[in-house]
Design an enzyme around this catalytic site. Sequence first.
Site, PDB file in Angstrom:
ATOM      1  N   ASP A 127       0.809  -1.171  -0.050  1.00  0.00           N
ATOM      2  CA  ASP A 127      -0.050  -0.077  -0.002  1.00  0.00           C
ATOM      3  C   ASP A 127       0.928   1.287  -0.135  1.00  0.00           C
ATOM      4  O   ASP A 127       0.451   2.263   0.679  1.00  0.00           O
ATOM      5  CB  ASP A 127      -1.118   0.005   1.212  1.00  0.00           C
ATOM      6  CG  ASP A 127      -1.698  -1.506   1.323  1.00  0.00           C
ATOM      7  OD1 ASP A 127      -2.299  -1.839   0.232  1.00  0.00           O
ATOM      8  OD2 ASP A 127      -1.881  -1.793   2.465  1.00  0.00           O
ATOM      9  N   LYS A 167       2.527   1.501  -5.109  1.00  0.00           N
ATOM     10  CA  LYS A 167       3.384   0.725  -6.353  1.00  0.00           C
ATOM     11  C   LYS A 167       2.609   0.952  -7.664  1.00  0.00           C
ATOM     12  O   LYS A 167       3.392   1.135  -8.639  1.00  0.00           O
ATOM     13  CB  LYS A 167       3.511  -0.784  -6.018  1.00  0.00           C
ATOM     14  CG  LYS A 167       4.620  -1.026  -5.001  1.00  0.00           C
ATOM     15  CD  LYS A 167       4.723  -2.603  -5.080  1.00  0.00           C
ATOM     16  CE  LYS A 167       3.802  -3.444  -4.556  1.00  0.00           C
ATOM     17  NZ  LYS A 167       3.290  -2.933  -3.355  1.00  0.00           N
ATOM     18  N   GLY A 223      -4.460  -5.141  -3.346  1.00  0.00           N
ATOM     19  CA  GLY A 223      -5.059  -4.144  -4.193  1.00  0.00           C
ATOM     20  C   GLY A 223      -4.421  -3.103  -4.885  1.00  0.00           C
ATOM     21  O   GLY A 223      -3.809  -2.452  -3.983  1.00  0.00           O
ATOM     22  N   HIS A 224      -4.143  -2.846  -5.916  1.00  0.00           N
ATOM     23  CA  HIS A 224      -3.572  -1.742  -6.461  1.00  0.00           C
ATOM     24  C   HIS A 224      -4.866  -0.348  -6.977  1.00  0.00           C
ATOM     25  O   HIS A 224      -5.608  -0.991  -7.497  1.00  0.00           O
ATOM     26  CB  HIS A 224      -2.807  -1.909  -7.968  1.00  0.00           C
ATOM     27  CG  HIS A 224      -1.740  -2.397  -7.875  1.00  0.00           C
ATOM     28  ND1 HIS A 224      -0.834  -2.599  -6.578  1.00  0.00           N
ATOM     29  CD2 HIS A 224      -0.743  -3.213  -8.626  1.00  0.00           C
ATOM     30  CE1 HIS A 224       0.621  -3.395  -6.874  1.00  0.00           C
ATOM     31  NE2 HIS A 224       0.408  -3.471  -8.052  1.00  0.00           N
ATOM     32  N   GLN A 280       2.326  -6.803  -2.369  1.00  0.00           N
ATOM     33  CA  GLN A 280       2.616  -6.646  -0.851  1.00  0.00           C
ATOM     34  C   GLN A 280       3.843  -6.081  -0.710  1.00  0.00           C
ATOM     35  O   GLN A 280       4.296  -4.868  -1.507  1.00  0.00           O
ATOM     36  CB  GLN A 280       2.651  -7.899  -0.296  1.00  0.00           C
ATOM     37  CG  GLN A 280       1.372  -8.612  -0.141  1.00  0.00           C
ATOM     38  CD  GLN A 280       0.800  -9.457  -1.254  1.00  0.00           C
ATOM     39  OE1 GLN A 280       1.709 -10.016  -1.822  1.00  0.00           O
ATOM     40  NE2 GLN A 280      -0.332  -9.222  -1.622  1.00  0.00           N
TER      41      GLN A 280
HETATM   42  P1  IMP Z   1      -2.460 -12.728   3.183  1.00  0.00           P
HETATM   43  O1  IMP Z   1      -1.490 -12.319   1.867  1.00  0.00           O
HETATM   44  O2  IMP Z   1      -3.868 -12.598   2.540  1.00  0.00           O
HETATM   45  O3  IMP Z   1      -2.225 -14.042   3.457  1.00  0.00           O
HETATM   46  O4  IMP Z   1      -2.088 -11.712   4.255  1.00  0.00           O
HETATM   47  C1  IMP Z   1      -1.093 -11.699   5.138  1.00  0.00           C
HETATM   48  C2  IMP Z   1      -0.614 -10.543   5.675  1.00  0.00           C
HETATM   49  O5  IMP Z   1      -0.291  -9.511   4.544  1.00  0.00           O
HETATM   50  C3  IMP Z   1      -1.783  -9.921   6.166  1.00  0.00           C
HETATM   51  O6  IMP Z   1      -1.254  -8.940   7.336  1.00  0.00           O
HETATM   52  C4  IMP Z   1      -2.457  -8.903   5.149  1.00  0.00           C
HETATM   53  O7  IMP Z   1      -2.995  -7.760   5.696  1.00  0.00           O
HETATM   54  C5  IMP Z   1      -1.172  -8.579   4.528  1.00  0.00           C
HETATM   55  N1  IMP Z   1      -1.582  -8.315   3.160  1.00  0.00           N
HETATM   56  C6  IMP Z   1      -1.556  -8.749   2.092  1.00  0.00           C
HETATM   57  N2  IMP Z   1      -1.878  -8.373   0.979  1.00  0.00           N
HETATM   58  C7  IMP Z   1      -1.639  -7.060   1.144  1.00  0.00           C
HETATM   59  C8  IMP Z   1      -1.561  -6.100   0.672  1.00  0.00           C
HETATM   60  O8  IMP Z   1      -1.824  -5.945  -0.857  1.00  0.00           O
HETATM   61  N3  IMP Z   1      -1.519  -4.855   1.166  1.00  0.00           N
HETATM   62  C9  IMP Z   1      -1.193  -4.512   2.413  1.00  0.00           C
HETATM   63  N4  IMP Z   1      -1.249  -5.817   2.975  1.00  0.00           N
HETATM   64  C10 IMP Z   1      -1.660  -7.192   2.631  1.00  0.00           C
HETATM   65 MG    MG Z   2      -2.385  -2.303  -2.011  1.00  0.00          MG
END
Ligand code: IMP
Ligand code: MG
Length: 342
Positions: free
Chosen positions: A20, A23, A49-50, A184
């Site tokens: 977040d 990117k 999410g972008h 991420q």
């Molecule tokens: P998962 O990727 O859904 O398994 O989540 C694992 C951790 O990564 C959690 O703390 C999520 O909130 C975080 N996370 C996963 N994808 C994103 C993203 O795109 N932005 C921010 N945090 C993310």
């Molecule tokens: Mg994001």
Amino acid sequence: MFSKERNMIADVVVDLQYGDCGKGKIAHALCRDGNYTHVIRYNGGCNAGHTIYHEGIKFVTHHIPCGVFFGIKSIIGPGCVVHVDTFLKEIEELEKQGIPAGDLVKVSTNAHVITDFHKIEDKKDEEIGTTKRGNGPAYRDKYGRKGVRALEDPRLNKYLISLYHELYENEEFENIEILFEGAQGFGLDIDWGDYPYVTSSHCTIGSAVLNGVPPKSIRDVWGVAKIYETYVGAKDFEGPEDIFEEIRELGEEFGSTTGRPRQINWMDFDMLKMASRINGINKLVINKMDILDEIGIWRAFHGPHMLEFDSRDDMEFWIQTKINMDVDEGIDTFFSGDKHNI
Ligand code: IMP
Ligand code: MG
């Protein structure tokens, strides 16, 4: 017939914090100004999410790389996991908004599928605070060698691509110029993040290379961060100051996939430095300068200290000087204040 001299160049966009950091905005600007033949997403699933502003309109993409906004072939790489219904819906939505995603988006045959069972399982997660999109279970099955690959799911037939053929043998291209778009961030990386509060994939530049290009093809590594930090998940992250509530509202710090409020804290410079070193960045973009401008407070953690700066200029100067001194003199630093442009 091209020879082995074929030129391959790749730029990479990596997030240096917890996702977040903008990117999507940087990748969008690079696609607009560059000459890329391909944009490749190299990790993650629809957990990410972008948020992208294209010609003034807001788009939130999950699976689909931002090359589609510029007519560039956009590939979901083998390092990714795909929830097929979500993917097809995303294409449909983009098409409805006039973006020809159906023709441009391809899925690497060896990417993995997030099944509905993976999603159901992830819904039960309470410890990590996942996005509940089935990401972790899908990667577990991939590495447990029980996964379903994209080429095994007939709903993806029309989108499948052999990435090897595309990058090394497709005669349509004289040269290949790739923008790698990550998901991420460093603090969520399976190896370098704060395990187990991490995602299930690699979020560093290594992950881009794992998607099928030689390390020597890498040209620019764009590290993206924010002037303050946010994190979404189960661990305690937010600092005690009331001001973070204001930053959350001003910065619209709510998950673009889940709507969850993001926890906020001041920049951790040591982590920024570590992420910059490990990713070997040569460009650093610090986003959301406008938010701290509005509240008029500029702080960062450095070792055991909290640094306080008198102005935006002071903080910019300090970051730039320290990054050049501690990481690499050749890093160009950009500070961006406007949500919609760099
Ligand atoms: P998962 O990727 O859904 O398994 O989540 C694992 C951790 O990564 C959690 O703390 C999520 O909130 C975080 N996370 C996963 N994808 C994103 C993203 O795109 N932005 C921010 N945090 C993310
Ligand atoms: Mg994001």
